[in-house]
Design a protein around this motif. Sequence first.
Motif, PDB file in Angstrom:
ATOM      1  N   GLY A 142       0.675  -1.215  -0.018  1.00  0.00           N
ATOM      2  CA  GLY A 142       0.085   0.093   0.123  1.00  0.00           C
ATOM      3  C   GLY A 142       0.714   1.291  -0.046  1.00  0.00           C
ATOM      4  N   ARG A 143       1.900   1.156   0.662  1.00  0.00           N
ATOM      5  CA  ARG A 143       2.885   2.374   0.813  1.00  0.00           C
ATOM      6  C   ARG A 143       3.557   2.552  -0.646  1.00  0.00           C
ATOM      7  NH1 ARG A 143       3.206   6.387   3.705  1.00  0.00           N
ATOM      8  NH2 ARG A 143       5.370   6.391   3.661  1.00  0.00           N
ATOM      9  N   LEU A 144       3.879   1.475  -1.252  1.00  0.00           N
ATOM     10  CA  LEU A 144       4.308   1.758  -2.503  1.00  0.00           C
ATOM     11  C   LEU A 144       3.348   2.198  -3.505  1.00  0.00           C
ATOM     12  CD1 LEU A 144       6.649  -1.504  -2.730  1.00  0.00           C
ATOM     13  CD2 LEU A 144       7.425   1.012  -2.544  1.00  0.00           C
ATOM     14  N   LEU A 145       2.182   1.686  -3.576  1.00  0.00           N
ATOM     15  CA  LEU A 145       1.003   2.063  -4.257  1.00  0.00           C
ATOM     16  C   LEU A 145       0.622   3.596  -4.116  1.00  0.00           C
ATOM     17  CD1 LEU A 145      -1.409   1.761  -6.254  1.00  0.00           C
ATOM     18  CD2 LEU A 145      -2.798   0.802  -4.308  1.00  0.00           C
ATOM     19  N   ALA A 146       0.684   4.207  -2.878  1.00  0.00           N
ATOM     20  CA  ALA A 146       0.456   5.546  -2.744  1.00  0.00           C
ATOM     21  C   ALA A 146       1.844   6.402  -3.081  1.00  0.00           C
ATOM     22  CB  ALA A 146       0.333   5.802  -1.206  1.00  0.00           C
TER      23      ALA A 146
END
Length: 550
Positions: free
Chosen positions: A268-272
């Motif tokens: 999720g962090r990478l997606l954001a």
Amino acid sequence: MTSIPDTPDTPDTPDAPDASATLEQQPWEPALSVRQVLGLERVLAGQPEVVAGAHRLDRPVRWVHVAEAADVGVMLTGGEMVLTTGVLLAGDEDKQGEYIRSLDRAEAAAVVLGLGRAFPAPPDVMRRAAERCGLPMVVLHRPFPFAELTEEVQSRLLRRKFAAVSLSEAVRTELTGLITAGAPVQRLLDEVARHGGCPVVVTNLAHRVLATAGERPAVDDVLRDWERIARQAGAGTADGWIRADLTCRGERWGRLVLCGYRGDRAAGRLLAERAAEALVLHRMLGGDGTHTGGPGGSWDSWEEQSARSLLTDLVSGAVPARQLLPRARAAGLPVNRRVFVPLVVRERDTARLDRVLRLLGLSGIAAGLADDRVAVLLSLAPDQDAKALTAHFAARLRSEPDAAHTVVAAADARTDWADVPAGLREAQHVADAVADSPAALDLPPVVRLRDVHLRGLVRLLRDDPHVQSFAERELNGLLRSPDEDLLSVLRTYLATGRNKSRTAQLHHVSRPALYRRLEAIQGRLGVDLDDFEQAASVHIALLAHDAQQG
């Protein structure tokens, strides 16, 4: 044996963030929580028991380390789950206490002690020290090969890491492709929401919502109490909320938030982050707006785009007004116990209207619509004088350079949010009625429905087939003529109340020349313009024709 609290059924249950850590403090590397590790089938075979730090089982495990050294703390970098039999600690309580404290100083995720070789039962000194430090301490009641646990956890962490990197690159490639293809920013956000499986919200630094994406009911649920939720997300206390800053040339101008993301937190962090990079690139390339300069290249503001989307949906009526209430509140418009004044201004410069609103201290939103019109929705307190403030707004707008004759079309104030769409359509109708009117210079700064008279009625009926047929029939002789000046002369002559001197003056011709043109008009139409009824019929037909050409 004490059970592990809320142990997940599967090892891939999403991580729950540690309430003591902010979103920015979460590790970048894919991680399992202590709780997830203890829920693995191989670990359960060792009959694990949490004897200390049970409230910290959601700490992320970055790696698993097998160590028997008493000074293992100096070998750690943080986030490790340390496995030990304690053979070097048996019989020395000072070493046992220091061992736990050294792990805490090294920010280890947890310590797992295999019972049997050195300790037949959990040592009280280590348990008390771990409880004081808040370090999860787990004992295994059955012999357990540490190598199996290490292999299992490391392989899962590596798979998560590769999956996160793969997702990151796939999202980056997809969003970059959309940008190069000229896709609007909403298309980018829709893709991010699809990948994340959760609502996506873009805000400015004051938490005002600029854009959203995702399933509409889920987005509305998020926006319904946005201010409280946004504060929780900023403090890192909202489960599954991941945000990334939007920064251009060293200046932070907004945030992107994944709301209630249920996947792996690192993914999720990478997606954001990939989404934030794409939005910044889109803005730098001038997407969705016209470049106007400013910090980092400031374009047609996202605030205006948000307002335009909201006002367009209100005007169209495609979305019920009550469903738009959360969006209005999240966009910063006061909506509780307010009076709403819908306005439409024939104006291209939305920024000028925003500036006037700020100068007067009025709450409201403004957004450009089609045909060089700007819709403005004022939000006033019940004790404020709506008519006086509207007049003040119009007068201040007219004092701006090149705006001396700007006309503000206004609807009556609405006390119910559900009546706002009808009010905006009424203001839009009034603005249409006064558009291109020869008498526009003589109109008051604020024009209402009662001020547009016959012209307003004809505008309302312009799409009626009978009215269209009537206009064609009455004006047929002139509409077939290549001389467009005759139609212009007729329009001015009727708009000035058949004042020949004024008409000649406005068209810069002599009175004899005007008489010849009027005779030509009457001949082609087959009417006598000195006859009131015939002149009125032609006037109505001309108003209908102009409205249809709109």
